[in-house]
Motif scaffolding. Structure first.
Motif, PDB file in Angstrom:
ATOM      1  N   GLU A   1       0.600  -1.456  -0.476  1.00 49.63           N
ATOM      2  CA  GLU A   1       0.095   0.277  -0.196  1.00 49.63           C
ATOM      3  C   GLU A   1       0.641   1.410   0.400  1.00 49.63           C
ATOM      4  O   GLU A   1       0.917   2.571  -0.844  1.00 49.63           O
TER       5      GLU A   1
ATOM      6  N   LYS B   1      -6.748  -4.153  -4.555  1.00 48.35           N
ATOM      7  CA  LYS B   1      -8.064  -4.403  -4.587  1.00 48.35           C
ATOM      8  C   LYS B   1      -8.828  -3.279  -4.387  1.00 48.35           C
ATOM      9  O   LYS B   1      -9.687  -2.248  -5.171  1.00 48.35           O
ATOM     10  N   GLU B   2      -9.330  -2.691  -3.162  1.00 48.96           N
ATOM     11  CA  GLU B   2     -10.169  -1.927  -2.571  1.00 48.96           C
ATOM     12  C   GLU B   2      -9.423  -0.277  -2.490  1.00 48.96           C
ATOM     13  O   GLU B   2      -9.523   0.598  -1.658  1.00 48.96           O
ATOM     14  N   SER B   3      -8.225   0.015  -3.067  1.00 48.59           N
ATOM     15  CA  SER B   3      -7.785   0.822  -2.237  1.00 48.59           C
ATOM     16  C   SER B   3      -7.616   1.980  -3.571  1.00 48.59           C
ATOM     17  O   SER B   3      -7.896   1.979  -4.686  1.00 48.59           O
ATOM     18  N   GLN B   4      -8.062   2.932  -2.954  1.00 53.02           N
ATOM     19  CA  GLN B   4      -8.726   4.603  -3.359  1.00 53.02           C
ATOM     20  C   GLN B   4      -7.602   4.785  -4.583  1.00 53.02           C
ATOM     21  O   GLN B   4      -8.064   5.086  -5.534  1.00 53.02           O
TER      22      GLN B   4
ATOM     23  N   SER C   1      -4.280  -7.927  -2.853  1.00 54.01           N
ATOM     24  CA  SER C   1      -4.235  -6.829  -1.117  1.00 54.01           C
ATOM     25  C   SER C   1      -4.879  -5.378  -2.109  1.00 54.01           C
ATOM     26  O   SER C   1      -5.081  -4.423  -0.966  1.00 54.01           O
TER      27      SER C   1
ATOM     28  N   GLN D   1     -17.333   1.676  -6.847  1.00 52.05           N
ATOM     29  CA  GLN D   1     -16.807   0.606  -5.391  1.00 52.05           C
ATOM     30  C   GLN D   1     -16.283   0.780  -4.289  1.00 52.05           C
ATOM     31  O   GLN D   1     -16.538   0.386  -3.733  1.00 52.05           O
ATOM     32  N   ALA D   2     -15.830   2.390  -4.615  1.00 55.11           N
ATOM     33  CA  ALA D   2     -14.911   2.492  -3.777  1.00 55.11           C
ATOM     34  C   ALA D   2     -15.855   3.561  -2.594  1.00 55.11           C
ATOM     35  O   ALA D   2     -15.039   2.858  -1.435  1.00 55.11           O
ATOM     36  N   ASN D   3     -17.568   3.682  -3.146  1.00 52.47           N
ATOM     37  CA  ASN D   3     -17.713   3.862  -1.819  1.00 52.47           C
ATOM     38  C   ASN D   3     -17.724   4.974  -1.623  1.00 52.47           C
ATOM     39  O   ASN D   3     -17.505   5.370  -0.607  1.00 52.47           O
ATOM     40  N   ASN D   4     -15.987   6.363  -2.042  1.00 50.19           N
ATOM     41  CA  ASN D   4     -16.113   6.924  -1.672  1.00 50.19           C
ATOM     42  C   ASN D   4     -16.982   8.547  -2.618  1.00 50.19           C
ATOM     43  O   ASN D   4     -16.793   8.767  -3.827  1.00 50.19           O
TER      44      ASN D   4
ATOM     45  N   GLN E   1      -7.135   3.096  -7.129  1.00 49.88           N
ATOM     46  CA  GLN E   1      -7.541   2.490  -7.957  1.00 49.88           C
ATOM     47  C   GLN E   1      -8.233   3.628  -9.126  1.00 49.88           C
ATOM     48  O   GLN E   1      -8.355   2.957 -10.377  1.00 49.88           O
TER      49      GLN E   1
ATOM     50  N   TRP F   1     -14.906   1.859 -10.744  1.00 54.80           N
ATOM     51  CA  TRP F   1     -14.422   1.710  -9.802  1.00 54.80           C
ATOM     52  C   TRP F   1     -14.818   2.536  -8.377  1.00 54.80           C
ATOM     53  O   TRP F   1     -14.036   2.103  -6.893  1.00 54.80           O
TER      54      TRP F   1
END
Length: 756
Positions: free
Chosen positions: A122, A162-165, A160, A200-203, A167, A197
Motif C-alpha cells: 500500500e 483491490k480496494e485501494s483508493q 491486496s 465500488q470505492a464508496n467514497n 484504483q 471503480w
C-alpha cells in the motif's frame, strides 16, 4: 525552483489529489506533520526530518513489520518501519509543496525503496503515486511519467490493493494524460471504465474527482455546457465533505470556463468562492493566486480600486525569499493597473521593479510585456525618446523568441513613438512592420477560428446524426409495438392457422438461410477470410469463355498488328510465413497472424480485381489488364506491400511471385485450359522461389509466350512443354532479378526408379 510551476499546474487542471496516509501508519508527530502539508510545509519538513534523524541515530528503534509482536516494546518509544516509510513520503510531499522537486523526488524514492523492502504494498503504491504527481508538476505535463504509471498499474494489480483508493486516482492520471495528448476517444473510454471503480470505492470525494475530470474532458472537447454540468455535479457531491482544496480548484476551473464563455459576472462569483475556500484551507500561496485571478476579473470590469486591493492582499501573502518570480508578476499587474487608472508615477515604480526582477530571473517573455507597458507609460508622459529605448529593447527580445504577437504590439507603439519624436521615416517603417505582423496575427487567428468552426461543425453534425438515429429508433420501436399488437389481434382470431403457417415458414427460412450461409462459407478460406479455391473454380469457366471469345474476335479482326490488350493477369504469390506458421507460432498465434494478414491484403484488391487464398501459403491475385498501367511495377509494389505486413513476431518476408497472363497464347486462346494455366503459374512461381532463395529477397518472375508461338507446341504435359519452350526461347522470362540464375532443368519432372 520556486512554487510558481507547482501552483500553475494545480490551478490549470484538476488532475488527481495528493492522498493522505492512513493515521495508523503514522506516529503522533507525523500525524501533526500531515496536517501541515498545505498550510505550513516548512514546519512539516522540520518534523519529518527530526523523526528520520532520530531513527537514523538509533536504528534499533525501527521495528520491522515482520518482527514477532511478542518482542515489541511500547510504540511510544519505538518507531515501526511503516512509520519510517510514511515519514519519507510525507517529507517528499512537503518538499514538493515548497517547489523543491529534486529533494522531493529523492525522499519519495527512499520511501518507495523502504516500502518495497518491507513488502508494504500500500505504501509502495502510495509513494509511486506521489512520485508521478511530483514529476508531472515539475515538467508541467500529465504524460511525463508514463513508465512510472505503468509500474503503478502493475503494483495495483496485487489482490491486496483491490480496494485501494488508488484504483480510482491512478486511472484519473491516465485520463489526464490522454486529454493532454488530445486522444479524446481513449479518454472517454477510460472515463467510462473508472466510474465502476469510483462506485465500488464508496467514497463521495472519489466520485466528485471523477466528475470533475469528466468536466475537464468536455472542456477540452469544446463542449462547455456538458463540462459545466460535470463541474456542478462534482461540486454538489463534495459540498458536505469539508474539502476546501478540491472545492477551490473546482471553482478555478469554473472561472476559466465562464471567462471563455464571456460571462464575467459568473466568473467573478466563482473566483470569490475559490478565494474563500483557499482562505479556509490556510494555504497562502493558493490564496494569493486566487486573489490575483479575482483582481484581474475586477480590473476587466473597470473596478480598479478593488483590483488594487486584491493585488496588494496577494502581495502581502507572499514571502520575498521564496516567491521572487511571483512577486515580480504581481508588481507587473499592479503597475499595469495603475497605468490604466492614470497614476503614472506609481505605475512607473512598480513596472521598473518588475523589470528588474524579470531581468535577474531571465524571464524574457515577462520582461517584454513589462517593457511594452513602460513604453506605453513614457508615451503618455510625452517621453518618446525613453519609450523608443524601452520598445527597441523589447523588440530585440521578441525577435530572439520569434514572438509575432508581441512584435505586433511593439511595432504599433514604436510607430507612435517615432511619430511623436518627429522621426517620420522610422515611424512609417514601424507602421509597415506593424501592418505586416497584424496580417500574420490575423491569419493565425483566422486559421484558429476556421479550425474551431470545423470542429464545431463536426460536433454539430455528429449530434444531428445521433438525433436522427434516436428518432429512427423511436419510430422503429413504435412500429414494433404496432406490429406486436397487430400480431396479437390476428393471433387471437386465427391462432391455429398462424401457428402452423409461421412454424413452417420459420423452418423454411432457417433452412434457406443456413444453406445460403453454408454456400458462402464454402467459398471463403476460414483462416484468412479470403476467397478460396472453390470460389475461383466457380468463376473460372465464365472468365475463360469470355477472354477466349474476345481473343478470337481480336484474332479475326484487322487489328492483329498490336498485342491483345484485354488479358487477365494471374499473380501467384508464395508467402513463406504462412507455410510454417503453425510450427513456429502455435495454433492460436498462427490463427491471429493469418486473420490479420487476410484483413491486410484485402485492402490490395483493385477495381474489378480479386484475390484468392489457395492454402499452403499460396495467394492468387487476379486483375484485368485494363486496370494495370505497369504490370512489373504493380508486382514490385505488391511484393513490398505484402512484405510490410505489420506483425510483432519475427516472420520470413522473402515473398516469391509468379506471373502469367490469360490468354497465354492470344492467337490460340483455347490451347490451354485452366489446369494448364495453373501449371504455368506454378512454374513461374518455382523460378521466382529459386531467385528468392539465392538473393534472400522478394522476387517476381513472369512467363509470356512470344507472338509467333504455335498452340501445337503445348500439346501434352504443359509443365514439360513450357520448360522446353523456355529453353528454346519460345517463352519469354521477365524477372525483378537476374533470370539466368534460374535452374529450369532442375524443375523438370523425373520419375522415381521402380523398387526392386
Amino acid at each position: 525552483m520556486n512554487q510558481l510551476f507547482f501552483l500553475a499546474m494545480m490551478m490549470s487542471s484538476l488532475s488527481a489529489p495528493d492522498l493522505d496516509l492512513a493515521k495508523e501508519q503514522l506516529s503522533i508527530d507525523l500525524q501533526q506533520a500531515q496536517t501541515l502539508v498545505l498550510t505550513d510545509p516548512v514546519r512539516c519538513v522540520q518534523i519529518t526530518t527530526a523523526f528520520l534523524e532520530r531513527t537514523a541515530n538509533n536504528p534499533k528503534q525501527i521495528i520491522s513489520n515482520r518482527q514477532e509482536y511478542g518482542y515489541r516494546e511500547p510504540i511510544l518509544n519505538y518507531g515501526t518501519a511503516t512509520q519510517a516509510t510514511g515519514a519519507h513520503l510525507l517529507k517528499g510531499e512537503c518538499l514538493q509543496q515548497l517547489g523543491q522537486f529534486k529533494a522531493a523526488q529523492e525522499s519519495l524514492e527512499e520511501g518507495i525503496a523502504m516500502a518495497e523492502k518491507e513488502q508494504q504494498f500500500e505504501l509502495q503504491a502510495h509513494g509511486l503515486y506521489l512520485k508521478i504527481r511530483s514529476r508531472n508538476m515539475q515538467q508541467r505535463s500529465h504524460g511525463a511519467s508514463a513508465i512510472l504509471l505503468d509500474e503503478l498499474d502493475k503494483l495495483l494489480a496485487n489482490p491486496s490493493l483491490k480496494e485501494s483508493q488508488l484504483q480510482v486516482y491512478s486511472r484519473l492520471l491516465h485520463i489526464n494524460a490522454s486529454i493532454e495528448s488530445q486522444q479524446f476517444d481513449l479518454a472517454k473510454r477510460q472515463l467510462t471504465e473508472v466510474h465502476p471503480w469510483a462506485d465500488q470505492a464508496n467514497n463521495p470525494l472519489a466520485r466528485a474527482w471523477v466528475s470533475a475530470v469528466g468536466g475537464d474532458l468536455y472542456h477540452a472537447l469544446g463542449q462547455p455546457q456538458l463540462a459545466l454540468g460535470e463541474y456542478i455535479d462534482a461540486q454538489q457531491q463534495a459540498k458536505g465533505l469539508q474539502d476546501p482544496l478540491f472545492l477551490g480548484l473546482l471553482s478555478n476551473q469554473m472561472v476559466n470556463l465562464y471567462q471563455e464563455e464571456q460571462e464575467p459576472q459568473k466568473a467573478l462569483q466563482y473566483a470569490n468562492e475559490a478565494a474563500n475556500y483557499f482562505h479556509a484551507l490556510g494555504n497562502p500561496s493558493l490564496l494569493s493566486d486566487a486573489l490575483i485571478v479575482l483582481a484581474r476579473l475586477n480590473r476587466d470590469q473597470g473596478e480598479m480600486n478593488m483590483a488594487l486591493v486584491y493585488f496588494f492582499n496577494a502581495l502581502d501573502l507572499l514571502d520575498e525569499g521564496n516567491n521572487r518570480t511571483r512577486i515580480a508578476h504581481l508588481k507587473f499587474e499592479i503597475g499595469k493597473t495603475y497605468l490604466q487608472t492614470g497614476n503614472l508615477s506609481l505605475a512607473r515604480n512598480y513596472l521598473n521593479a518588475a523589470r528588474q526582477s524579470h531581468e535577474l530571473g531571465n524571464d524574457k517573455e515577462s520582461l517584454i510585456d513589462t517593457l511594452l507597458l513602460l513604453g506605453e507609460l513614457h508615451l503618455k508622459q510625452q517621453e518618446a525618446g525613453i519609450a523608443i529605448l524601452q520598445l527597441e529593447n523589447a523588440l530585440t527580445l521578441a525577435n530572439r523568441l520569434g514572438d509575432i504577437r508581441r512584435q505586433f504590439e511593439i511595432f504599433r507603439l514604436l510607430s507612435i513613438a517615432y511619430e511623436q519624436k518627429g522621426y517620420l521615416r522610422q515611424a512609417l517603417d514601424s507602421y509597415k512592420n506593424f501592418h505586416q505582423r497584424s496580417e500574420l496575427v490575423r491569419q493565425q487567428q483566422l486559421d484558429l477560428e476556421q479550425e474551431a468552426v470545423r470542429d464545431n461543425y463536426a460536433q454539430v453534425e455528429q449530434a444531428q446524426q445521433v438525433k436522427e438515429l434516436e428518432q429512427k429508433l423511436d419510430i422503429s420501436q413504435h412500429q414494433q409495438e404496432r406490429y406486436l399488437w397487430s400480431s396479437v389481434s390476428t393471433g387471437l382470431l386465427l391462432a391455429l392457422f398462424i401457428y402452423l403457417f409461421f412454424t413452417l415458414w420459420l423452418k423454411l427460412r432457417v433452412a434457406r438461410l443456413s444453406a445460403k450461409q453454408l454456400r458462402e462459407a464454402l467459398l471463403i478460406e476460414p483462416r484468412s477470410g479470403l476467397a478460396n479455391w472453390q470460389r475461383l473454380m466457380s468463376r473460372w469457366p465464365r472468365e475463360m469463355a469470355k477472354r477466349q471469345q474476345k481473343s478470337e474476335r481480336w484474332y479475326l479482326s484487322d487489328r492483329t498488328d498490336g498485342e491483345f490488350d484485354d488479358k487477365l493477369h494471374y499473380l501467384l504469390f508464395r508467402v513463406p510465413f504462412l507455410v510454417n506458421s503453425l510450427e513456429q507460432h502455435g495454433y492460436q498465434v498462427s490463427r491471429e497472424i493469418e486473420q490479420a494478414f487476410g484483413t491486410y491484403i484485402n485492402q490490395l484488391t483493385p477495381q474489378d480485381g480479386r484475390i484468392y487464398d489457395l492454402r499452403e501459403g499460396h495467394l492468387l491475385y487476379v486483375v484485368p489488364q485494363r486496370h494495370v498501367a505497369q504490370l512489373h511495377q504493380l508486382a514490385q509494389e505488391l511484393l513490398d506491400t505484402l512484405a510490410a505486413f505489420p506483425c510483432e513476431y519475427a516472420l520470413d518476408r522473402h515473398i516469391s511471385l509468379g506471373i502469367v497472363s490469360h490468354p497465354f497464347l492470344p492467337k490460340a486462346a483455347t490451347a490451354l485450359d485452366h489446369h494448364g494455366l495453373f501449371d504455368l503459374c506454378y512454374l513461374a512461381l518455382s523460378g521466382a522461389m529459386q531467385l528468392s532463395e539465392k538473393h534472400q529477397q522478394s522476387v517476381w518472375l513472369e512467363l509470356a509466350a512470344i507472338d509467333c508461338q504455335q498452340a501445337a507446341f503445348f500439346n501434352g504435359d504443359v509443365w514439360q512443354c513450357c520448360l522446353m519452350a523456355i529453353d528454346k526461347g519460345l517463352v519469354k522470362v521477365n524477372s525483378s532479378h537476374e533470370k539466368q540464375w534460374v535452374n529450369w532443368l532442375a524443375l523438370s519432372r523425373t520419375k522415381a526408379p521402380d523398387n526392386p
